[in-house]
Design a protein around this motif. Sequence first.
Motif, PDB file in Angstrom:
ATOM      1  N   ALA A  39       0.833  -1.196   0.000  1.00 53.51           N
ATOM      2  CA  ALA A  39       0.000   0.000   0.000  1.00 53.51           C
ATOM      3  C   ALA A  39       0.870   1.249   0.000  1.00 53.51           C
ATOM      4  O   ALA A  39       2.048   1.199   0.330  1.00 53.51           O
ATOM      5  CB  ALA A  39      -0.916  -0.001   1.231  1.00 53.51           C
ATOM      6  N   ARG A  40       0.279   2.384  -0.349  1.00 54.11           N
ATOM      7  CA  ARG A  40       1.042   3.617  -0.447  1.00 54.11           C
ATOM      8  C   ARG A  40       1.555   4.059   0.914  1.00 54.11           C
ATOM      9  O   ARG A  40       0.884   3.943   1.919  1.00 54.11           O
ATOM     10  CB  ARG A  40       0.174   4.731  -1.037  1.00 54.11           C
ATOM     11  CG  ARG A  40       0.892   6.075  -1.071  1.00 54.11           C
ATOM     12  CD  ARG A  40       0.030   7.132  -1.707  1.00 54.11           C
ATOM     13  NE  ARG A  40      -0.266   6.783  -3.081  1.00 54.11           N
ATOM     14  CZ  ARG A  40       0.601   6.909  -4.078  1.00 54.11           C
ATOM     15  NH1 ARG A  40       1.817   7.354  -3.842  1.00 54.11           N
ATOM     16  NH2 ARG A  40       0.261   6.580  -5.298  1.00 54.11           N
ATOM     17  N   VAL A  41       2.769   4.606   0.925  1.00 58.11           N
ATOM     18  CA  VAL A  41       3.320   5.199   2.133  1.00 58.11           C
ATOM     19  C   VAL A  41       2.645   6.541   2.358  1.00 58.11           C
ATOM     20  O   VAL A  41       2.553   7.356   1.459  1.00 58.11           O
ATOM     21  CB  VAL A  41       4.844   5.395   1.987  1.00 58.11           C
ATOM     22  CG1 VAL A  41       5.397   6.149   3.180  1.00 58.11           C
ATOM     23  CG2 VAL A  41       5.532   4.063   1.830  1.00 58.11           C
ATOM     24  N   ASN A  42       2.159   6.788   3.558  1.00 56.46           N
ATOM     25  CA  ASN A  42       1.533   8.066   3.891  1.00 56.46           C
ATOM     26  C   ASN A  42       1.660   8.239   5.392  1.00 56.46           C
ATOM     27  O   ASN A  42       0.760   7.914   6.147  1.00 56.46           O
ATOM     28  CB  ASN A  42       0.071   8.084   3.464  1.00 56.46           C
ATOM     29  CG  ASN A  42      -0.582   9.407   3.782  1.00 56.46           C
ATOM     30  OD1 ASN A  42       0.102  10.400   4.001  1.00 56.46           O
ATOM     31  ND2 ASN A  42      -1.904   9.426   3.799  1.00 56.46           N
ATOM     32  N   ALA A  60       6.492   1.089  -7.754  1.00 57.81           N
ATOM     33  CA  ALA A  60       6.145   2.235  -8.596  1.00 57.81           C
ATOM     34  C   ALA A  60       6.625   3.499  -7.896  1.00 57.81           C
ATOM     35  O   ALA A  60       6.840   3.515  -6.683  1.00 57.81           O
ATOM     36  CB  ALA A  60       4.640   2.295  -8.840  1.00 57.81           C
ATOM     37  N   LEU A  61       6.789   4.572  -8.687  1.00 57.56           N
ATOM     38  CA  LEU A  61       7.352   5.810  -8.155  1.00 57.56           C
ATOM     39  C   LEU A  61       6.297   6.793  -7.668  1.00 57.56           C
ATOM     40  O   LEU A  61       6.642   7.871  -7.205  1.00 57.56           O
ATOM     41  CB  LEU A  61       8.227   6.485  -9.214  1.00 57.56           C
ATOM     42  CG  LEU A  61       9.401   5.654  -9.735  1.00 57.56           C
ATOM     43  CD1 LEU A  61      10.245   6.477 -10.699  1.00 57.56           C
ATOM     44  CD2 LEU A  61      10.261   5.127  -8.593  1.00 57.56           C
ATOM     45  N   GLY A  62       5.032   6.462  -7.770  1.00 65.55           N
ATOM     46  CA  GLY A  62       3.996   7.339  -7.258  1.00 65.55           C
ATOM     47  C   GLY A  62       3.321   8.145  -8.347  1.00 65.55           C
ATOM     48  O   GLY A  62       3.603   7.996  -9.541  1.00 65.55           O
ATOM     49  N   ASP A  63       2.447   9.049  -7.930  1.00 64.70           N
ATOM     50  CA  ASP A  63       1.585   9.773  -8.862  1.00 64.70           C
ATOM     51  C   ASP A  63       2.066  11.174  -9.198  1.00 64.70           C
ATOM     52  O   ASP A  63       1.503  11.814 -10.083  1.00 64.70           O
ATOM     53  CB  ASP A  63       0.170   9.869  -8.273  1.00 64.70           C
ATOM     54  CG  ASP A  63      -0.433   8.501  -8.004  1.00 64.70           C
ATOM     55  OD1 ASP A  63      -0.135   7.569  -8.788  1.00 64.70           O
ATOM     56  OD2 ASP A  63      -1.179   8.359  -7.018  1.00 64.70           O
ATOM     57  N   ASP A  64       3.073  11.681  -8.506  1.00 59.75           N
ATOM     58  CA  ASP A  64       3.567  13.031  -8.763  1.00 59.75           C
ATOM     59  C   ASP A  64       4.612  12.971  -9.875  1.00 59.75           C
ATOM     60  O   ASP A  64       5.707  12.434  -9.675  1.00 59.75           O
ATOM     61  CB  ASP A  64       4.180  13.609  -7.492  1.00 59.75           C
ATOM     62  CG  ASP A  64       4.556  15.078  -7.630  1.00 59.75           C
ATOM     63  OD1 ASP A  64       5.042  15.468  -8.708  1.00 59.75           O
ATOM     64  OD2 ASP A  64       4.370  15.829  -6.653  1.00 59.75           O
ATOM     65  N   PRO A  65       4.318  13.523 -11.066  1.00 64.86           N
ATOM     66  CA  PRO A  65       5.262  13.419 -12.187  1.00 64.86           C
ATOM     67  C   PRO A  65       6.623  14.036 -11.886  1.00 64.86           C
ATOM     68  O   PRO A  65       7.657  13.493 -12.297  1.00 64.86           O
ATOM     69  CB  PRO A  65       4.552  14.165 -13.320  1.00 64.86           C
ATOM     70  CG  PRO A  65       3.104  14.139 -12.953  1.00 64.86           C
ATOM     71  CD  PRO A  65       3.071  14.200 -11.463  1.00 64.86           C
ATOM     72  N   LEU A  77      14.309   3.387  -9.541  1.00 59.65           N
ATOM     73  CA  LEU A  77      13.406   2.898 -10.577  1.00 59.65           C
ATOM     74  C   LEU A  77      12.582   1.722 -10.060  1.00 59.65           C
ATOM     75  O   LEU A  77      13.003   1.018  -9.133  1.00 59.65           O
ATOM     76  CB  LEU A  77      14.213   2.451 -11.800  1.00 59.65           C
ATOM     77  CG  LEU A  77      15.086   3.520 -12.467  1.00 59.65           C
ATOM     78  CD1 LEU A  77      16.014   2.874 -13.487  1.00 59.65           C
ATOM     79  CD2 LEU A  77      14.218   4.588 -13.121  1.00 59.65           C
ATOM     80  N   PRO A  78      11.410   1.497 -10.652  1.00 63.04           N
ATOM     81  CA  PRO A  78      10.640   0.302 -10.283  1.00 63.04           C
ATOM     82  C   PRO A  78      11.472  -0.959 -10.473  1.00 63.04           C
ATOM     83  O   PRO A  78      12.199  -1.101 -11.458  1.00 63.04           O
ATOM     84  CB  PRO A  78       9.451   0.346 -11.250  1.00 63.04           C
ATOM     85  CG  PRO A  78       9.285   1.802 -11.572  1.00 63.04           C
ATOM     86  CD  PRO A  78      10.686   2.349 -11.622  1.00 63.04           C
ATOM     87  N   GLY A  79      11.371  -1.854  -9.520  1.00 62.02           N
ATOM     88  CA  GLY A  79      12.158  -3.080  -9.548  1.00 62.02           C
ATOM     89  C   GLY A  79      13.455  -2.981  -8.770  1.00 62.02           C
ATOM     90  O   GLY A  79      14.112  -3.995  -8.524  1.00 62.02           O
ATOM     91  N   SER A  80      13.833  -1.759  -8.375  1.00 69.57           N
ATOM     92  CA  SER A  80      15.064  -1.574  -7.610  1.00 69.57           C
ATOM     93  C   SER A  80      14.841  -1.929  -6.144  1.00 69.57           C
ATOM     94  O   SER A  80      13.734  -1.839  -5.626  1.00 69.57           O
ATOM     95  CB  SER A  80      15.542  -0.120  -7.704  1.00 69.57           C
ATOM     96  OG  SER A  80      15.834   0.237  -9.036  1.00 69.57           O
ATOM     97  N   ARG A  81      15.931  -2.296  -5.490  1.00 66.63           N
ATOM     98  CA  ARG A  81      15.901  -2.557  -4.051  1.00 66.63           C
ATOM     99  C   ARG A  81      16.544  -1.375  -3.338  1.00 66.63           C
ATOM    100  O   ARG A  81      17.669  -1.000  -3.648  1.00 66.63           O
ATOM    101  CB  ARG A  81      16.640  -3.851  -3.718  1.00 66.63           C
ATOM    102  CG  ARG A  81      16.504  -4.282  -2.259  1.00 66.63           C
ATOM    103  CD  ARG A  81      17.081  -5.668  -2.056  1.00 66.63           C
ATOM    104  NE  ARG A  81      16.370  -6.665  -2.831  1.00 66.63           N
ATOM    105  CZ  ARG A  81      15.245  -7.266  -2.425  1.00 66.63           C
ATOM    106  NH1 ARG A  81      14.712  -6.949  -1.262  1.00 66.63           N
ATOM    107  NH2 ARG A  81      14.668  -8.165  -3.186  1.00 66.63           N
ATOM    108  N   LEU A 114       6.589   6.630  -2.864  1.00 70.81           N
ATOM    109  CA  LEU A 114       6.845   5.319  -3.453  1.00 70.81           C
ATOM    110  C   LEU A 114       5.764   4.313  -3.086  1.00 70.81           C
ATOM    111  O   LEU A 114       5.189   4.354  -2.005  1.00 70.81           O
ATOM    112  CB  LEU A 114       8.196   4.776  -2.980  1.00 70.81           C
ATOM    113  CG  LEU A 114       9.447   5.562  -3.354  1.00 70.81           C
ATOM    114  CD1 LEU A 114      10.664   4.909  -2.713  1.00 70.81           C
ATOM    115  CD2 LEU A 114       9.614   5.648  -4.865  1.00 70.81           C
ATOM    116  N   ARG A 115       5.528   3.403  -4.004  1.00 71.34           N
ATOM    117  CA  ARG A 115       4.783   2.188  -3.690  1.00 71.34           C
ATOM    118  C   ARG A 115       5.819   1.075  -3.626  1.00 71.34           C
ATOM    119  O   ARG A 115       6.510   0.808  -4.614  1.00 71.34           O
ATOM    120  CB  ARG A 115       3.734   1.888  -4.756  1.00 71.34           C
ATOM    121  CG  ARG A 115       2.598   2.897  -4.800  1.00 71.34           C
ATOM    122  CD  ARG A 115       1.569   2.523  -5.843  1.00 71.34           C
ATOM    123  NE  ARG A 115       0.908   1.267  -5.514  1.00 71.34           N
ATOM    124  CZ  ARG A 115      -0.185   1.179  -4.748  1.00 71.34           C
ATOM    125  NH1 ARG A 115      -0.706   2.266  -4.220  1.00 71.34           N
ATOM    126  NH2 ARG A 115      -0.743   0.013  -4.505  1.00 71.34           N
TER     127      ARG A 115
END
Length: 209
Positions: A39-42, A60-65, A77-81, A114-115
Amino acid sequence: MAAGDGPLFRPGLHDRSHPADAALLADQWLAGGETAEGARVNTKAHEHPFLPGTECLIGALGDDPAVSQRLSEMGVLPGSRLQVIRVSPLGGTLEVRVDESETLALRLSDLEQLRCRFTALPLTAAAARFTPPLRIRALLGGRGFRERMQQKQILPGQPLRLLEFTPHRFRVIPGSSAEAVELGAGEAVKIIVEPLPEAPSGGNTENAE
């Protein structure tokens, strides 16, 4: 339980079979945020799970472009640790390592977009976010701290059973010990744990011909 410790929580009351209790606990103590399901961090700045020793897999990197572009340009990037190395005294900036790269300084506000799925957390955060069983991944304290933990049989690689906890006290059973150990929050935050994969049940799953 000492006065002022707050309500006592037992892991069995907020596992995946009790989603309402899990949500209530996360809201009371950790102010929501990332869960094992991604879930999203908030979170509030002083209650976020991005603490030294935290590791997560970015989905995913989130909704803020603007934030997404800034993070991607820095190699997030997505997939990174992502691993948290240090947190600034005021908590607004974190030193992190992404995969095997050099460390980066990132804003907490960017990380909160981040997600991600957490794979390792300090015990203080893992208590409400990971479903038991747990395993100790690392101890972050100095020599004196490690020696005290060794006396309590709290060692990297050993399983750790969480019996109950408040925001200030954690009662655990380390390794194969039959005796419970009580930890303060200052000790628990230095104990990095990860979910322990459960052994497959039912024996051999291959179809017999």
